[in-house]
Design a protein around this motif. Structure first.
Motif, PDB file in Angstrom:
ATOM      1  N   THR A 144      24.246 -25.862 -55.111  1.00  0.00           N
ATOM      2  CA  THR A 144      23.886 -26.022 -56.518  1.00  0.00           C
ATOM      3  C   THR A 144      25.058 -26.544 -57.338  1.00  0.00           C
ATOM      4  OG1 THR A 144      24.388 -23.696 -56.901  1.00  0.00           O
ATOM      5  CG2 THR A 144      22.086 -24.261 -56.469  1.00  0.00           C
ATOM      6  N   ASP A 145      26.283 -26.233 -56.930  1.00  0.00           N
ATOM      7  CA  ASP A 145      27.466 -26.708 -57.655  1.00  0.00           C
ATOM      8  C   ASP A 145      27.929 -28.075 -57.175  1.00  0.00           C
ATOM      9  OD1 ASP A 145      27.448 -24.324 -59.002  1.00  0.00           O
ATOM     10  OD2 ASP A 145      28.972 -23.391 -57.732  1.00  0.00           O
ATOM     11  N   THR A 146      27.699 -28.381 -55.902  1.00  0.00           N
ATOM     12  CA  THR A 146      28.252 -29.617 -55.330  1.00  0.00           C
ATOM     13  C   THR A 146      27.210 -30.676 -55.041  1.00  0.00           C
ATOM     14  OG1 THR A 146      28.055 -28.719 -53.098  1.00  0.00           O
ATOM     15  CG2 THR A 146      30.152 -28.371 -54.237  1.00  0.00           C
TER      16      THR A 146
END
Length: 169
Positions: A144-146
């Protein structure tokens, strides 16, 4: 121990442990020639009678390698015992584990040549079959962050007789 309740399973475990200790001390021909438990119901006692004949003590002999992948000098670094040391099967298993852990070999067989023993010194033969030379790894993922990600890896397990490897990621 004196005063303990007799449990047959504990007796069998202790008897087997005695055999195991003898083997670890180089007594490969050790035989339990007598093993019995006599119960005296009048005195509430158990009399345990064990007789172990150890036979001759064995020692580790020269280690030879039957393989054509790595140089003898490199392989000798993995041997943690010397000719003349007391024969201990666990040391041979440790050598096998070390060689398999290198990933150079897919199969390693340690063969004690007891039938060729002279003066109770057992020569050791190590047969090793090379692992596949190339190893590939592919992976896809999403964080979700990358966001999306991928991995591609190629490893050449062995390049030279000196143990050189190559990895591209």
């Amino acid at each position: 121990k004196v005063g303990d309740v007799l449990l047959h399973a504990d007796y069998e475990t202790a008897r087997d442990e005695i055999r195991s200790i003898a083997s670890k001390q180089g007594y490969l021909d050790a035989e339990m020639v007598q093993h019995q438990v006599l119960i005296d119901m009048v005195a509430y006692q158990a009399i345990i009678d064990l007789h172990l004949e150890t036979g001759q003590r064995y020692y580790i002999g020269d280690v030879t390698f039957d393989q054509d992948l790595l140089g003898e000098d490199l392989l000798r670094r993995y041997v943690s015992f010397e000719p003349g040391d007391v024969y201990d099967p666990e040391r041979l298993l440790a050598l096998q584990a070390k060689l398999l852990g290198t990933e150079y070999y897919g199969k390693v067989e340690i063969i004690p040549r007891k039938d060729e023993a002279e003066d109770n010194v057992i020569p050791i033969e190590v047969k090793a079959e090379p692992n596949k030379a190339n190893k590939y790894r592919f992976g896809l993922g999403f964080g979700t962050d990358t966001g999306p990600r991928a991995i591609l890896e190629w490893r050449r397990r062995y390049l030279t007789r000196w143990g050189h490897k190559f990895k591209l990621e």
